[in-house]
Design a protein around this motif. Structure first.
Motif, PDB file in Angstrom:
ATOM      1  N   CYS A 114     -27.561 -23.197  25.760  1.00  0.00           N
ATOM      2  CA  CYS A 114     -27.683 -22.010  24.629  1.00  0.00           C
ATOM      3  C   CYS A 114     -26.420 -21.687  24.252  1.00  0.00           C
ATOM      4  O   CYS A 114     -26.338 -21.448  22.972  1.00  0.00           O
ATOM      5  N   ARG A 135     -36.971  -9.174   9.361  1.00  0.00           N
ATOM      6  CA  ARG A 135     -36.402  -8.210  10.268  1.00  0.00           C
ATOM      7  C   ARG A 135     -35.186  -7.701   9.794  1.00  0.00           C
ATOM      8  O   ARG A 135     -34.384  -8.375   9.284  1.00  0.00           O
ATOM      9  N   ASN A 163     -35.809 -12.641  16.356  1.00  0.00           N
ATOM     10  CA  ASN A 163     -35.920 -13.771  15.500  1.00  0.00           C
ATOM     11  C   ASN A 163     -35.894 -12.937  14.040  1.00  0.00           C
ATOM     12  O   ASN A 163     -36.013 -11.822  13.700  1.00  0.00           O
ATOM     13  N   ALA A 164     -35.667 -13.883  13.104  1.00  0.00           N
ATOM     14  CA  ALA A 164     -35.319 -13.500  11.740  1.00  0.00           C
ATOM     15  C   ALA A 164     -36.512 -12.740  11.170  1.00  0.00           C
ATOM     16  O   ALA A 164     -36.485 -11.875  10.165  1.00  0.00           O
ATOM     17  N   GLU A 220     -34.485 -24.840  18.915  1.00  0.00           N
ATOM     18  CA  GLU A 220     -33.254 -24.346  20.113  1.00  0.00           C
ATOM     19  C   GLU A 220     -33.285 -25.409  21.091  1.00  0.00           C
ATOM     20  O   GLU A 220     -32.640 -26.502  20.903  1.00  0.00           O
ATOM     21  N   ARG A 232     -32.790 -21.472  10.088  1.00  0.00           N
ATOM     22  CA  ARG A 232     -32.541 -20.188  10.198  1.00  0.00           C
ATOM     23  C   ARG A 232     -31.112 -20.130  10.665  1.00  0.00           C
ATOM     24  O   ARG A 232     -30.641 -20.829  11.628  1.00  0.00           O
ATOM     25  N   CYS A 256     -25.326 -23.214  20.589  1.00  0.00           N
ATOM     26  CA  CYS A 256     -25.353 -22.549  19.173  1.00  0.00           C
ATOM     27  C   CYS A 256     -25.035 -21.130  19.331  1.00  0.00           C
ATOM     28  O   CYS A 256     -24.384 -20.644  18.495  1.00  0.00           O
ATOM     29  N   HIS A 257     -25.224 -20.384  20.429  1.00  0.00           N
ATOM     30  CA  HIS A 257     -24.894 -18.894  20.378  1.00  0.00           C
ATOM     31  C   HIS A 257     -23.508 -18.950  21.318  1.00  0.00           C
ATOM     32  O   HIS A 257     -23.519 -18.353  22.404  1.00  0.00           O
TER      33      HIS A 257
HETATM   34  C1  HEC Z   1     -29.821 -25.497  18.471  1.00  0.00           C
HETATM   35  C2  HEC Z   1     -29.353 -24.342  18.393  1.00  0.00           C
HETATM   36  C3  HEC Z   1     -30.116 -23.197  19.554  1.00  0.00           C
HETATM   37  C4  HEC Z   1     -30.169 -23.433  20.599  1.00  0.00           C
HETATM   38  C5  HEC Z   1     -29.768 -24.463  21.595  1.00  0.00           C
HETATM   39  C6  HEC Z   1     -30.574 -22.206  21.262  1.00  0.00           C
HETATM   40  N1  HEC Z   1     -30.847 -21.182  20.066  1.00  0.00           N
HETATM   41 FE1  HEC Z   1     -31.295 -19.320  20.376  1.00  0.00          FE
HETATM   42  N2  HEC Z   1     -31.684 -19.077  18.423  1.00  0.00           N
HETATM   43  C7  HEC Z   1     -31.339 -20.345  17.654  1.00  0.00           C
HETATM   44  C8  HEC Z   1     -31.839 -19.829  16.049  1.00  0.00           C
HETATM   45  C9  HEC Z   1     -31.868 -20.861  14.777  1.00  0.00           C
HETATM   46  C10 HEC Z   1     -32.443 -18.689  16.319  1.00  0.00           C
HETATM   47  C11 HEC Z   1     -33.167 -17.773  14.999  1.00  0.00           C
HETATM   48  C12 HEC Z   1     -34.751 -18.337  15.186  1.00  0.00           C
HETATM   49  C13 HEC Z   1     -35.361 -17.526  14.208  1.00  0.00           C
HETATM   50  O1  HEC Z   1     -34.983 -16.396  13.447  1.00  0.00           O
HETATM   51  O2  HEC Z   1     -36.582 -17.777  14.121  1.00  0.00           O
HETATM   52  C14 HEC Z   1     -32.267 -18.047  17.722  1.00  0.00           C
HETATM   53  C15 HEC Z   1     -32.681 -17.073  18.402  1.00  0.00           C
HETATM   54  C16 HEC Z   1     -32.561 -16.683  19.607  1.00  0.00           C
HETATM   55  C17 HEC Z   1     -32.807 -15.125  20.193  1.00  0.00           C
HETATM   56  C18 HEC Z   1     -33.192 -14.177  19.241  1.00  0.00           C
HETATM   57  C19 HEC Z   1     -31.960 -13.069  18.816  1.00  0.00           C
HETATM   58  C20 HEC Z   1     -32.362 -12.168  17.978  1.00  0.00           C
HETATM   59  O3  HEC Z   1     -31.475 -11.442  17.352  1.00  0.00           O
HETATM   60  O4  HEC Z   1     -33.509 -12.209  17.463  1.00  0.00           O
HETATM   61  C21 HEC Z   1     -32.596 -15.281  21.176  1.00  0.00           C
HETATM   62  C22 HEC Z   1     -32.499 -14.295  22.330  1.00  0.00           C
HETATM   63  C23 HEC Z   1     -32.002 -16.631  21.816  1.00  0.00           C
HETATM   64  N3  HEC Z   1     -32.021 -17.407  20.536  1.00  0.00           N
HETATM   65  C24 HEC Z   1     -31.644 -17.125  23.034  1.00  0.00           C
HETATM   66  C25 HEC Z   1     -31.418 -18.478  23.371  1.00  0.00           C
HETATM   67  C26 HEC Z   1     -31.344 -18.827  24.688  1.00  0.00           C
HETATM   68  C27 HEC Z   1     -31.331 -18.049  25.768  1.00  0.00           C
HETATM   69  C28 HEC Z   1     -31.186 -20.009  24.644  1.00  0.00           C
HETATM   70  C29 HEC Z   1     -30.833 -21.144  25.717  1.00  0.00           C
HETATM   71  C30 HEC Z   1     -31.922 -21.168  26.607  1.00  0.00           C
HETATM   72  C31 HEC Z   1     -30.947 -20.509  23.138  1.00  0.00           C
HETATM   73  N4  HEC Z   1     -31.405 -19.505  22.344  1.00  0.00           N
HETATM   74  C32 HEC Z   1     -30.699 -21.762  22.793  1.00  0.00           C
HETATM   75  C33 HEC Z   1     -30.659 -21.356  17.782  1.00  0.00           C
HETATM   76  C34 HEC Z   1     -30.500 -21.760  18.958  1.00  0.00           C
END
Ligand code: HEC
Ligand code: HEC
Length: 333
Positions: A75, A266, A117-118, A138, A102, A78-79
């Motif tokens: 996670c 959003r 999500n966005a 993700e 995104r 990216c985050h």
């Molecule tokens: C390869 C990159 C990537 C990885 C790895 C990833 N994410 Fe994300 N995540 C994103 C993206 C891009 C979005 C936005 C998606 C959208 O807007 O549709 C997102 C959106 C989110 C959001 C929504 C936040 C919001 O403000 O709406 C959460 C919570 C989140 N991720 C948690 C996680 C967690 C927990 C993990 C690990 C299990 C993870 N992500 C792994 C790229 C990633």
């Protein structure tokens, strides 16, 4: 002391009072505008204590690359929590569909968001976290059971699950994984000067920031960017006043397939926005000034002056909090 001195002295005493009195009322009127929709962000030490073992488990899961399809990303890849939960770049996805690419959103202060999500497609953090595993943008996990088996065969995880779930035997459920991640993520908070200000501390914001807050309100930014996160509570049409240039991703339309929802996104939460460029779902803006300019044009149908833009920036900087460095220590390091 002669009379002249006395007059002078009383003036000195009176002057700061005048200046202060004036700014206090400006501060007070800003507080009145913001407060009705606002719950200050603060660390909940009691919850952190009660939930400690779940949080510890969630933290390890968050940083674990073995949870992804190719065991190549966690996670945090990216985050990045040291960068306010984003990776500072626009993410290019692999699906090749409208919503495949995104911008990576921040993961701080999500506890009070109403949608994720966005496009705001998901309305619970629990659902969002499940989707983060399966989404090809993700973690892209094809087989959750395989991941769970991996955790079951790891002695460290067995002891962490045992601590978090006293009745735990050997098998690990997806629900438990999600619950632990959720406990960790809810603890990701960045209390900011704006929180102290809204709790009554006039000195938390500079007078320029207070001024900027009034501009933010007078340009109706607050009508959409409302609540504790200055956003995240509703979807709105992007390009309501003037068409948004990039029409590739149609936002909520991809969820509901109703043409009325084309380009609905959003309203982005604005906490830490100073630190989370690029901006917008399509990452189309690299700096905050130009993002504000675009908002004026496309959401309000107005050109905001450079002077007002810098005032708004000043205000938005008061939403920047400190990263909780102790809380986010990577257990694998
Ligand atoms: C390869 C990159 C990537 C990885 C790895 C990833 N994410 Fe994300 N995540 C994103 C993206 C891009 C979005 C936005 C998606 C959208 O807007 O549709 C997102 C959106 C989110 C959001 C929504 C936040 C919001 O403000 O709406 C959460 C919570 C989140 N991720 C948690 C996680 C967690 C927990 C993990 C690990 C299990 C993870 N992500 C792994 C790229 C990633
Ligand atoms: C009609 C509703 C509406 C109004 C009014 C509005 N916004 Fe927005 N704002 C949005 C939406 C929707 C998004 C998300 C767009 C996206 O994801 O592409 C957004 C995104 C942003 C972003 C980018 C944040 C990020 O992390 O990507 C900033 C900065 C911003 N707005 C500032 C402002 C300012 C300053 C004003 C006042 C001049 C304003 N907005 C007025 C709806 C609005």
């Amino acid at each position: 002391m002669n009379l002249q001195h006395k007059v002078l002295l009383s003036l000195f005493w009176f002057l700061p009072f005048l200046v202060n009195g004036q700014s206090t009322s400006k501060a007070e009127s800003l507080r009145k505008v913001l407060q009705p929709y606002f719950v200050p962000v603060s660390h909940d030490y009691e919850e952190l204590n009660t939930n400690k073992s779940k949080i510890d488990l969630g933290r390890r899961l968050f940083y674990d690359e073995r949870l992804s399809n190719k065991k190549s990303v966690s996670c945090n890849s990216c985050h990045d929590l040291k960068k306010y939960g984003t990776n500072g770049s626009y993410f290019i996805g692999s699906k090749g569909k409208g919503n495949s690419s995104r911008d990576v959103p921040s993961l701080y202060n999500l506890g009070s968001l109403d949608m994720f999500n966005a496009d705001g497609a998901l309305t619970s953090l629990n659902d969002k976290l499940k989707q983060a595993f399966t989404d090809s943008n993700e973690m892209n996990v094809q087989n959750i059971n395989q991941i769970l088996k991996q955790l079951e065969n790891d002695a460290k995880y067995q002891s962490l699950f045992k601590a978090a779930y006293p009745n735990h035997s050997k098998s690990i459920s997806f629900e438990q994984v999600i619950e632990a991640l959720e406990a960790f993520i809810i603890g990701l908070k960045t209390p900011a000067p704006i929180d102290s200000f809204l709790k009554g501390d006039d000195t938390a914001l500079t007078s320029e920031q207070v001024e900027g807050g009034h501009v933010f309100n007078s340009k109706s930014c607050y009508s959409c960017h409302t609540g504790s996160n200055f956003g995240g509570q509703m979807i709105q049409k992007l390009g309501i006043a003037e068409k948004w240039p990039n029409q590739k991703d149609l936002g909520y339309y991809h969820v509901k397939k109703l043409s009325a929802y084309k380009m609905f996104f959003r309203v982005a939460p604005l906490r830490n926005v100073e630190k989370t460029a690029p901006y917008f779902h399509d990452g189309s803006s690299d700096d905050l000034g130009s993002a504000i300019k675009l908002m004026g044009r496309h959401e309000r149908g107005m050109e905001i002056s450079e002077a007002d833009i810098s005032k708004i920036i000043q205000f938005l900087n008061s939403l920047t909090g400190e990263i909780p460095t102790g809380y986010i220590i990577n257990p694998f390091n």
